[in-house]
Design an enzyme around this catalytic site. Structure first.
Site, PDB file in Angstrom:
ATOM      1  N   CYS A 260     -21.009   8.948  14.263  1.00 32.09           N
ATOM      2  CA  CYS A 260     -20.509   8.112  13.175  1.00 32.09           C
ATOM      3  C   CYS A 260     -21.412   8.281  11.952  1.00 32.09           C
ATOM      4  O   CYS A 260     -22.625   8.105  12.052  1.00 32.09           O
ATOM      5  CB  CYS A 260     -20.495   6.655  13.631  1.00 32.09           C
TER       6      CYS A 260
ATOM      7  N   CYS B  40     -22.038  -1.199  14.226  1.00 25.49           N
ATOM      8  CA  CYS B  40     -21.714  -0.250  13.156  1.00 25.49           C
ATOM      9  C   CYS B  40     -21.376  -1.045  11.895  1.00 25.49           C
ATOM     10  O   CYS B  40     -20.423  -1.829  11.885  1.00 25.49           O
ATOM     11  CB  CYS B  40     -20.532   0.618  13.555  1.00 25.49           C
TER      12      CYS B  40
ATOM     13  N   LYS C  16      14.464   4.924  -0.341  1.00 26.90           N
ATOM     14  CA  LYS C  16      13.499   5.304  -1.376  1.00 26.90           C
ATOM     15  C   LYS C  16      13.806   6.692  -1.933  1.00 26.90           C
ATOM     16  O   LYS C  16      14.316   7.552  -1.230  1.00 26.90           O
ATOM     17  CB  LYS C  16      12.073   5.297  -0.805  1.00 26.90           C
TER      18      LYS C  16
ATOM     19  N   ASP D 178      11.369  -1.494  -9.835  1.00 26.05           N
ATOM     20  CA  ASP D 178       9.945  -1.400  -9.549  1.00 26.05           C
ATOM     21  C   ASP D 178       9.165  -2.378 -10.436  1.00 26.05           C
ATOM     22  O   ASP D 178       8.628  -2.017 -11.473  1.00 26.05           O
ATOM     23  CB  ASP D 178       9.492   0.047  -9.798  1.00 26.05           C
TER      24      ASP D 178
ATOM     25  N   LYS E  34      16.715  -0.293  -6.759  1.00 28.42           N
ATOM     26  CA  LYS E  34      15.541  -1.065  -6.372  1.00 28.42           C
ATOM     27  C   LYS E  34      14.583  -1.036  -7.564  1.00 28.42           C
ATOM     28  O   LYS E  34      14.046   0.009  -7.923  1.00 28.42           O
ATOM     29  CB  LYS E  34      14.881  -0.455  -5.141  1.00 28.42           C
TER      30      LYS E  34
ATOM     31  N   GLU F  61      22.523  -0.987  -4.794  1.00 29.35           N
ATOM     32  CA  GLU F  61      22.040  -1.301  -6.145  1.00 29.35           C
ATOM     33  C   GLU F  61      20.639  -0.729  -6.328  1.00 29.35           C
ATOM     34  O   GLU F  61      19.936  -0.481  -5.342  1.00 29.35           O
ATOM     35  CB  GLU F  61      22.006  -2.826  -6.330  1.00 29.35           C
TER      36      GLU F  61
ATOM     37  N   CYS G  65     -15.831   5.742  16.399  1.00 30.19           N
ATOM     38  CA  CYS G  65     -17.237   5.381  16.525  1.00 30.19           C
ATOM     39  C   CYS G  65     -17.350   4.387  17.680  1.00 30.19           C
ATOM     40  O   CYS G  65     -16.555   3.460  17.800  1.00 30.19           O
ATOM     41  CB  CYS G  65     -17.694   4.726  15.227  1.00 30.19           C
TER      42      CYS G  65
ATOM     43  N   TYR H  86      18.777 -10.621  -8.053  1.00 28.31           N
ATOM     44  CA  TYR H  86      19.462  -9.871  -6.993  1.00 28.31           C
ATOM     45  C   TYR H  86      19.528 -10.591  -5.658  1.00 28.31           C
ATOM     46  O   TYR H  86      20.040 -10.074  -4.686  1.00 28.31           O
ATOM     47  CB  TYR H  86      18.834  -8.487  -6.807  1.00 28.31           C
TER      48      TYR H  86
ATOM     49  N   CYS I 156     -23.333   4.718  11.325  1.00 26.45           N
ATOM     50  CA  CYS I 156     -24.331   4.098  12.200  1.00 26.45           C
ATOM     51  C   CYS I 156     -24.962   5.091  13.158  1.00 26.45           C
ATOM     52  O   CYS I 156     -25.864   4.736  13.910  1.00 26.45           O
ATOM     53  CB  CYS I 156     -23.724   2.925  12.974  1.00 26.45           C
TER      54      CYS I 156
HETATM   55  S1  IVH Z   1      16.456  -7.704  -1.965  1.00 26.32           S
HETATM   56  C1  IVH Z   1      15.638 -10.413   1.640  1.00 26.32           C
HETATM   57  N1  IVH Z   1      17.064  -6.182  -3.997  1.00 26.32           N
HETATM   58  O1  IVH Z   1      11.689  -4.825  -3.345  1.00 26.32           O
HETATM   59  C2  IVH Z   1      15.705  -9.251   0.731  1.00 26.32           C
HETATM   60  N2  IVH Z   1      14.772  -6.461  -3.479  1.00 26.32           N
HETATM   61  O2  IVH Z   1      10.429  -3.762  -0.958  1.00 26.32           O
HETATM   62  C3  IVH Z   1      15.108  -9.519  -0.579  1.00 26.32           C
HETATM   63  N3  IVH Z   1      13.260  -5.322  -5.025  1.00 26.32           N
HETATM   64  O3  IVH Z   1      10.225  -7.824  -2.326  1.00 26.32           O
HETATM   65  C4  IVH Z   1      14.938  -8.345  -1.438  1.00 26.32           C
HETATM   66  N4  IVH Z   1      14.794  -4.475  -6.334  1.00 26.32           N
HETATM   67  O4  IVH Z   1      10.543  -7.415  -4.843  1.00 26.32           O
HETATM   68  C5  IVH Z   1      16.085  -6.687  -3.255  1.00 26.32           C
HETATM   69  N5  IVH Z   1      17.735  -4.925  -5.820  1.00 26.32           N
HETATM   70  C6  IVH Z   1      16.768  -5.421  -5.074  1.00 26.32           C
HETATM   71  C7  IVH Z   1      15.420  -5.168  -5.357  1.00 26.32           C
HETATM   72  C8  IVH Z   1      14.448  -5.697  -4.532  1.00 26.32           C
HETATM   73  C9  IVH Z   1      13.505  -4.586  -6.129  1.00 26.32           C
HETATM   74  C10 IVH Z   1      11.917  -5.585  -4.498  1.00 26.32           C
HETATM   75  C11 IVH Z   1      11.647  -7.009  -4.098  1.00 26.32           C
HETATM   76  C12 IVH Z   1      11.253  -6.947  -2.649  1.00 26.32           C
HETATM   77  C13 IVH Z   1      10.810  -5.529  -2.504  1.00 26.32           C
HETATM   78  C14 IVH Z   1      10.924  -5.039  -1.093  1.00 26.32           C
END
Ligand code: IVH
Length: 749
Positions: free
Chosen positions: A428, A452, A323, A129, A127, A125, A446, A235, A431
């Site tokens: 450094c 320092c 990613k 942002d 991710k 699914e 350093c 989610y 310092c």
């Molecule tokens: S699952 C235990 N699903 O990404 C797992 N996270 O980098 C819980 N996020 O803290 C996360 N979309 O804020 C999950 N489809 C998705 C997501 C998602 C965005 C975020 C979430 C998490 C962060 C981790």
């Protein structure tokens, strides 16, 4: 009457600068975090103008005031209540390449002991942002909403969450206790409208939709949040009084039925190929989705398997974020500055002509280390075809997600001949101490230690950071103020705890001399007092010892149970640690000699000889072996701890600090367990589960898992093929179980 700046002596100018900085900073802080204005806008502007004039007249002072002149406000409000999450809110591990996804599924199969032909399904699914939010429903009613915070405690944003249309206030047919987790975000269209409105009204505009969503949710006045167009995708979940479903996919469907928005691009995949294919589909749609996503999340579909896989320190084993590739841009390298970090590392930072990379303006980027600038990696191999980076060069900037942007490449065809090769400093810049690069270290450091100022202040920032002592109202900016203050200096962590009592008049001083409100001074003292009680793991992590990260600190806390025991063990192990280092050096020499003479290196003999030459006592050796035998610790951490505790200045700070604190021993495991507190060693082959799973289960039951057998071992679990560890356990009279015996003991048979 204020003296004209041109009449000031250098000392007077320095004094006035100190005062102005504190005044402005404290006004900023009050204004931004408490929405209080202690001084009028006119007075504020006057102070800022005077500060600017001061540094124009005394350019030597400029570096001390740059931050405050550039700053746009203080840290965000901490005026929210705290909510501790019944189940921690975790983050996700990352995959960048297709190969990482294959490794992820392989790792899961290995952990579970499954072969490649057994079926294993994953959901895939987008991710989102945005920022994560946990919503707790009891008997179908929304009772609270909390941000992630540090994962275990978040901010109470219940009233703000109630204003979001995607978040139902009441649910029908939900489990009695249901914590729904998901992402708060803002669509591209809403973001554009909001920014236009903000600009029109002279308000602050946001850099991107995520910042806009975060800024809008974290408003002290919920009515402001209501006016912001926030959305929410569900989610995941936290505490549940009964399972939502047997699989991840069905659980998400259930959340949708309950009235939550779930992402329609969620798919079920049964192979790595399908996972990657879905990733590509989502990637193709990315530009037209209308909201920001930064990758694809894969999750093991079967909940029973999720439960078996469990969690590492901060991430689940059963999920990963794949990613999207990083964004790139070209710009000019204007200068290279050297920053000195907490452990003394000299890091080159590229100052760039500002350039937009994936929607964010970048003006600084990392250049890693001196070899990187020269076109070599840490093994001495060529990178970028060996091209060196020079000041004035045309460079490529790479930015991936939240990671610090880096200089990735250089275009030498664009050189004009005016570019200047960079001479990496050997002292450094902060310092003046010698900066040395030890054999095998990619980084020059350093040697100034706590003398320092850069190391000292970075150590302090680490000390107060969220995962360490987490002191409210004492962040990086405030520490910089106190660090330079001649009257009330904070130079080491102990100074923080002595701030209030240092001379009894400090509150008055803060108030009168530095323009602090009595209330803010009281709040700071209260926040400091609150953190006199501190869990041992956090305390160890807070010390900022090189190589002792959050996980190692927790492992050490669990193993030793108290600071006194840990320190005593490290002190006792000191001569063995030194012998270990000497043996490492001798080994390296032997290797080189052997290579030069074309013979095989005599490693073991060399090491034994070196250790015996140093006459290490049996107790030191035992303490050392116990220390580095702790699972997850090892010689690198052991040596670093040993060095830190043997450093006179550092040790005296730590000892004085310990005196100020009330250190909490790690909590005993919640459940009654027959192996709680026992030290267990696994050896030989296990048949019912993999070594990793066995270890994770033992730890979940409160046992300590160690890699080596010693007098402190309670149980040795020996599978077929066990060797010297079993023999040693027999000699020491330690209880030995086979795998079945172990499973019976932990009631799994
Ligand atoms: S699952 C235990 N699903 O990404 C797992 N996270 O980098 C819980 N996020 O803290 C996360 N979309 O804020 C999950 N489809 C998705 C997501 C998602 C965005 C975020 C979430 C998490 C962060 C981790």
């Amino acid at each position: 009457m204020e003296k004209p700046i041109s009449d000031l002596s250098e000392n007077e100018a320095q004094e006035e600068l100190n005062e102005l900085k504190l005044l402005i900073w404290s006004a900023d802080r009050l204004h931004h975090t408490h929405d209080i204005s202690e001084i009028s806008d006119g007075a504020y502007d006057r102070e800022k103008r005077r500060l600017k004039e001061l540094v124009d007249t005394f350019p030597k002072l400029r570096p001390q005031a740059e931050k405050i002149l550039d700053s746009v406000g203080a840290p965000a409000a901490s005026g929210f209540g705290k909510i501790s999450h019944a189940i921690p809110m975790l983050s996700l591990g990352n995959a960048f390449e297709d190969g990482d996804v294959a490794d992820f599924t392989k790792g899961i199969r290995n952990y579970l002991g499954q072969s490649a032909d057994q079926s294993l399904a994953f959901t895939a699914e987008p991710k989102i942002d945005g920022l994560s939010l946990s919503l707790r429903y009891e008997n179908g009613r929304l009772v609270h909403g909390a941000t992630r915070g540090d994962g275990s405690t978040g901010e109470d944003v219940t009233e703000n969450a109630r204003t979001i249309a995607d978040i139902p206030q009441v649910l029908t047919g939900a489990p009695e206790i249901l914590e729904v987790r998901g992402e708060v975000y803002m669509s591209h269209a809403d973001f554009a409208t909001l920014n236009a409105r903000q600009e029109e009204q002279g308000g602050k505009s946001f850099a991107n939709p995520r910042n806009a969503a975060a800024g809008s949710l974290r408003q002290l006045d919920a009515e402001v949040t209501r006016a912001r167009p926030l959305r929410f995708f569900a989610y995941s979940w936290g505490e549940l009084s009964e399972p939502l479903a047997k699989t991840q996919f069905e659980a998400i469907e259930r959340l949708s039925v309950l009235g939550f928005q779930t992402n329609e691009l969620t798919a079920l995949c049964t192979s790595v190929e399908e996972m990657i294919a879905h990733y590509r589909r989502i990637e193709e749609q990315r530009a037209t989705l209308g909201y920001d996503i930064d990758g694809v999340v894969y999750k093991v579909n079967d909940m029973a398997l999720q439960a078996r896989l469990g969690f590492r320190a901060t991430t689940p084993r059963w999920a990963i974020a794949h990613k999207f590739p990083a964004e790139l841009a070209w710009t000019r390298l204007e200068a290279i500055d050297i920053q000195v970090g907490r452990t003394g590392a000299l890091s080159p930072v590229a100052r760039l002509t500002p350039v937009t990379v994936g929607g964010v303006v970048v003006s600084n980027a990392t250049l890693h280390n001196e070899d990187y600038i020269q076109g070599r990696d840490n093994k001495g191999e060529e990178i970028r075809g060996g091209k060196e980076i020079r000041v004035g060069d045309w460079v490529q900037i790479y930015r991936a997600g939240d990671v610090i942007p880096k200089v990735a490449d250089v275009d030498i065809r664009k050189r004009t001949g005016n570019e200047i090769p960079f001479a990496f400093p050997t002292t450094c810049p902060e310092c003046g101490s010698e900066a040395v690069r030890e054999e095998g270290d990619a980084v020059r450091r350093c040697t100034g230690g706590l003398i320092c100022p850069a190391q000292a202040i970075e150590k302090l920032k680490h000390f107060v950071s969220r995962k360490a002592f987490d002191i409210d109202g004492l962040g990086a900016k405030q520490l910089e103020m106190f660090f330079e203050d001649t009257d009330l200096p904070i130079r080491t962590p102990v100074d923080i705890y002595r701030l209030e009592q240092r001379d009894g008049e400090n509150l008055a001083k803060l108030k009168n001399r530095h323009g602090w409100g009595a209330q803010s001074a009281e709040n700071l003292f209260a926040a400091i007092t609150q953190k006199r009680r501190i869990p041992l793991g956090r305390m160890i992590f807070g010390l900022g010892i090189r190589h002792v990260g959050e996980v190692a600190a927790k492992d050490l806390a669990l193993h030793f149970g108290s600071w006194a025991d840990l320190a005593a063990a490290v002190d006792l192990a000191r001569e063995a640690a030194l012998a270990h280092r000497a043996a490492d050096l001798a080994e390296e020499k032997e290797r080189q000699a052997a290579a030069a003479e074309g013979r095989r290196a005599r490693i073991k003999e060399t090491r034994d000889l070196e250790v015996s030459r140093l006459e290490v006592s049996a107790s030191a050796r035992e303490s050392w072996e116990d220390l580095i035998g702790i699972d997850g610790i090892g010689a690198t951490v052991g040596l670093s701890l040993s060095d830190a505790l043997a450093n006179v200045e550092e040790r005296s700070v730590i000892d004085a600090l310990v005196h100020e604190l009330e250190i909490e021993a790690p909590a005993a495991p919640a459940q009654e367990s027959p192996v709680a507190g026992k030290t267990v060693v696994f050896t030989g082959k296990l048949e019912k589960m993999t070594r990793d799973e066995a270890k994770a289960r033992a730890e979940a039951l409160g046992a300590k898992v160690s890699g080596s057998v010693s007098k402190k071992t309670d149980i040795l679990v020996a599978g077929p093929g066990a060797g010297s560890k079993e023999k040693k356990a027999q000699e020491l009279g330690i209880e030995i179980l086979d795998e079945e015996g172990w499973l019976a003991r932990i009631a799994l048979l």
